[in-house]
Design a protein around this motif. Structure first.
Motif, PDB file in Angstrom:
ATOM      1  N   SER A 114       1.116  -0.899   0.322  1.00  0.00           N
ATOM      2  CA  SER A 114       0.497   0.062   0.062  1.00  0.00           C
ATOM      3  C   SER A 114       0.631   1.280   0.135  1.00  0.00           C
ATOM      4  N   ARG A 132      -4.824  -9.818  -0.707  1.00  0.00           N
ATOM      5  CA  ARG A 132      -4.896 -10.374   0.702  1.00  0.00           C
ATOM      6  C   ARG A 132      -5.803 -11.444   1.107  1.00  0.00           C
ATOM      7  N   PHE A 139      -7.611  -2.730   3.981  1.00  0.00           N
ATOM      8  CA  PHE A 139      -8.041  -1.338   3.809  1.00  0.00           C
ATOM      9  C   PHE A 139      -8.417  -0.970   2.158  1.00  0.00           C
ATOM     10  N   ALA A 151       2.282   1.277  11.247  1.00  0.00           N
ATOM     11  CA  ALA A 151       3.576   1.527  10.504  1.00  0.00           C
ATOM     12  C   ALA A 151       3.926   2.314  10.379  1.00  0.00           C
ATOM     13  N   ASP A 219       4.333  -2.505  12.085  1.00  0.00           N
ATOM     14  CA  ASP A 219       3.252  -2.247  12.489  1.00  0.00           C
ATOM     15  C   ASP A 219       3.337  -4.197  13.546  1.00  0.00           C
TER      16      ASP A 219
HETATM   17  C1  PHB Z   1      -2.547  -1.290   4.747  1.00  0.00           C
HETATM   18  O1  PHB Z   1      -1.607  -1.636   4.044  1.00  0.00           O
HETATM   19  O2  PHB Z   1      -3.162  -2.244   4.746  1.00  0.00           O
HETATM   20  C2  PHB Z   1      -1.241  -1.770   6.177  1.00  0.00           C
HETATM   21  C3  PHB Z   1      -0.042  -0.758   5.986  1.00  0.00           C
HETATM   22  C4  PHB Z   1       0.410  -0.565   7.147  1.00  0.00           C
HETATM   23  C5  PHB Z   1       0.022  -0.829   8.194  1.00  0.00           C
HETATM   24  C6  PHB Z   1      -1.368  -1.767   8.838  1.00  0.00           C
HETATM   25  C7  PHB Z   1      -2.230  -1.925   7.330  1.00  0.00           C
HETATM   26  O3  PHB Z   1       0.516  -1.091   9.701  1.00  0.00           O
END
Ligand code: PHB
Length: 544
Positions: A114, A132, A139, A151, A219
């Motif tokens: 992401s 995923r 998300f 993170a 994270d």
């Molecule tokens: C995500 O892209 O879904 C994502 C990225 C960083 C995070 C948690 C979720 O810490």
């Protein structure tokens, strides 16, 4: 009900300078977005605290703009509203320049990747390359997460100043369950177990210090048990500041937080180096023509709808669409020129958007859109599909012609078509469409318009279909069945689906099909294409 954000209750901008109907209209779009895209008028009344008559006038105005649809008793967000978020993402340019790098990394690792930007004390996704599995939340573009539970947030907070930390501490204290972040599971009381126990403020301060030292962050199940991520900042080559953060997201069943660092971090870093090169070498943005005269249609709508059309809301909502690629920072005069609004009207709309946190005033007296614009419908709509986009248009066509209509795609081998959506007519004698059913492509009007779009040399019959832009199959498949189809094209002009109307030979002559059905079919295809092109500008929309 989620807590109002700090911005909505901010009183810096004098109340007299803001446009009440625009404040309320944006409130309606936000509540619809939080609810996943659909609310009844009475639920909207409760969620906004507005009178029913006000809710009705706002939704009638938003419906006139094609930003919502009134579907039976419900108010439903419509794809056109994504033009607001698209204006922000186009002005930002990062999805356009970096999206393909994120997608390639996701393919290489077979993990989600992401891109996120900072949004006050939160992070907001501007791109998602999703791989995923069913195990964890996933998300969407536009989703907002609390910085301390991610993170990327630890990396963005390395740039926070004292007022940013103060805002964060206040929010942590006043919103102990993270109710202002509907995309994440609520923060739980400490007693419920270690995996999802809330961390004290000091834990985030320590993570930010580590992120500053290491230049990356992890994270380890901060959002929910199992979900892990590693993140690296992408720096703006001109300012050296964080432009966005790239993350690889996985699950503890595949990668522990420790292997994220050993296995995935080096490959993420390589990708980020390529992203930074892309930013350094990108050609300057190509500003498209400003969308001229946006405001003029509002006068006509006022004449038609009268009291039910809230002109100041419609005019105010045209302001974000003045922004875009190469139009990231606009002066008041630029906005007035692009929208066709009087300067005083444009100024009040800009101040209202600033008050709502959707627009930021820059020191050089220009204005820019903020990531908060993505709160206006983007997350739920970014996960739609072509059949879902098409369905309301199919229903309208079936009602208008009193004939069944369907949408279909070609199967992977190109031999069959498969129905993906349909709307029936209310006649007794009707053709039944079953979503998922297949038919031989070469014998159906739907198949023929799709086959006619193939690049290869075409047999004469298909070349003719291609030239005329429709296919008509007259009693070839079944005695009495007459079917006419047109293509539905994506942004690259490829026929990704076909739309047909089926009728009975006794009901309509061939002439009728060409004179009555074909124009209605083409109009409907144009509406579906318009929605598809808006929705798919920054995110792929599956065709089935
Ligand atoms: C995500 O892209 O879904 C994502 C990225 C960083 C995070 C948690 C979720 O810490």
């Amino acid at each position: 009900m989620p807590a109002k954000s700090a911005v909505e209750t901010d009183t810096r901008v004098e109340a007299g300078d803001t446009v009440g109907p625009l404040l309320r209209g944006v409130g309606v779009l936000r509540r619809l977005t939080e609810a996943g895209g659909t609310l009844s008028p009475s639920a909207l009344e409760r969620a906004t605290g507005l009178a029913r008559s006000t809710v009705d006038r706002i939704t009638a105005t938003l419906a006139r703009m094609d930003y919502v649809r009134l579907d039976g008793r419900d108010v439903v967000l419509a794809p056109r509203v994504m033009e607001l978020g698209n204006a922000y993402l186009a002005a930002l340019r990062l999805p356009e320049l970096l999206g393909a790098h994120a997608d390639a990394l996701a393919d290489e690792l077979d993990e989600s990747v992401s891109l996120a930007v900072a949004d006050l004390d939160g992070i907001r996704f501007i791109h998602q390359a999703t791989r995923r599995r069913a195990m964890s939340v996933s998300f969407r573009i536009g989703d907002l997460l609390p910085a301390e539970r991610t993170a990327p947030g630890a990396l963005f907070a390395t740039e926070w100043k004292q007022p940013d930390w103060a805002r964060w501490r206040t929010r942590r204290a006043t919103d102990p369950t993270d109710a202002a972040f509907p995309a994440v599971p609520p923060r739980r009381p400490q007693a419920e177990g270690p995996a999802d126990a809330p961390l004290p403020d000091s834990a985030f301060v320590q993570r930010v210090e580590r992120a500053r030292r290491d230049g990356w962050a992890v994270d380890d199940q901060l959002i929910e048990p199992g979900l892990v991520a590693v993140s690296v900042p992408v720096r703006d080559p001109h300012t050296g500041r964080l432009a966005c953060v790239a993350s690889v997201v996985s699950h503890t069943s595949r990668h522990s937080a420790a292997d994220l660092r050993g296995g995935l971090l080096p490959r993420l870093r390589t990708a980020v180096t390529a992203m930074e090169t892309e930013l350094r070498t990108a050609p300057p943005p190509r500003p498209g023509p400003p969308p001229s005269g946006l405001a003029t249609w509002t006068t006509a709508s006022k004449h038609q709808l009268g009291r039910d059309f809230v002109e100041s809301l419609a005019r105010g909502l045209t302001v974000p669409t003045a922004f875009g690629e190469g139009r990231a920072a606009l002066s008041l005069s630029d906005v007035a020129r692009a929208t066709g609004l009087a300067r005083a009207t444009a100024r009040r709309a800009l101040l209202t958007h600033e008050h709502l946190g959707l627009v930021q005033a820059l020191p050089d007296r220009t204005f820019t859109l903020t990531p908060r614009v993505l709160d206006l419908g983007f997350p739920p709509l970014s996960r739609t599909t072509l059949p879902r986009l098409a369905e309301p248009h199919l229903r309208a066509l079936a009602t208008r012609l009193h004939e069944p209509t369907a949408l279909a795609v070609l199967t992977a081998d190109g031999k069959e078509i498969q129905y993906t959506a349909g709307a029936g007519a209310s006649r007794v004698l009707t053709v039944h469409i079953t979503v998922g059913a297949r038919l031989p492509a070469a014998q159906t009007s739907l198949g023929r318009v799709l086959l006619a779009d193939a690049g290869a040399p075409l047999p004469p019959a298909l070349a003719e279909v291609r030239a005329q832009g429709y296919a008509l199959v007259d009693e070839e498949l079944e005695s009495g069945l007459r079917s006419i189809a047109v293509p539905v094209r994506d942004r690259a002009s490829r026929a990704v689906a076909a739309l047909n109307v089926a009728t009975h030979a006794a009901r309509r002559t061939l002439e009728d099909c060409l004179h009555d059905v074909l124009p209605a079919l083409r109009e409907t295809a144009a509406h579906i294409e318009s929605d598809l092109h808006t929705a798919s500008r920054f995110t792929p929309i599956p065709t089935s």
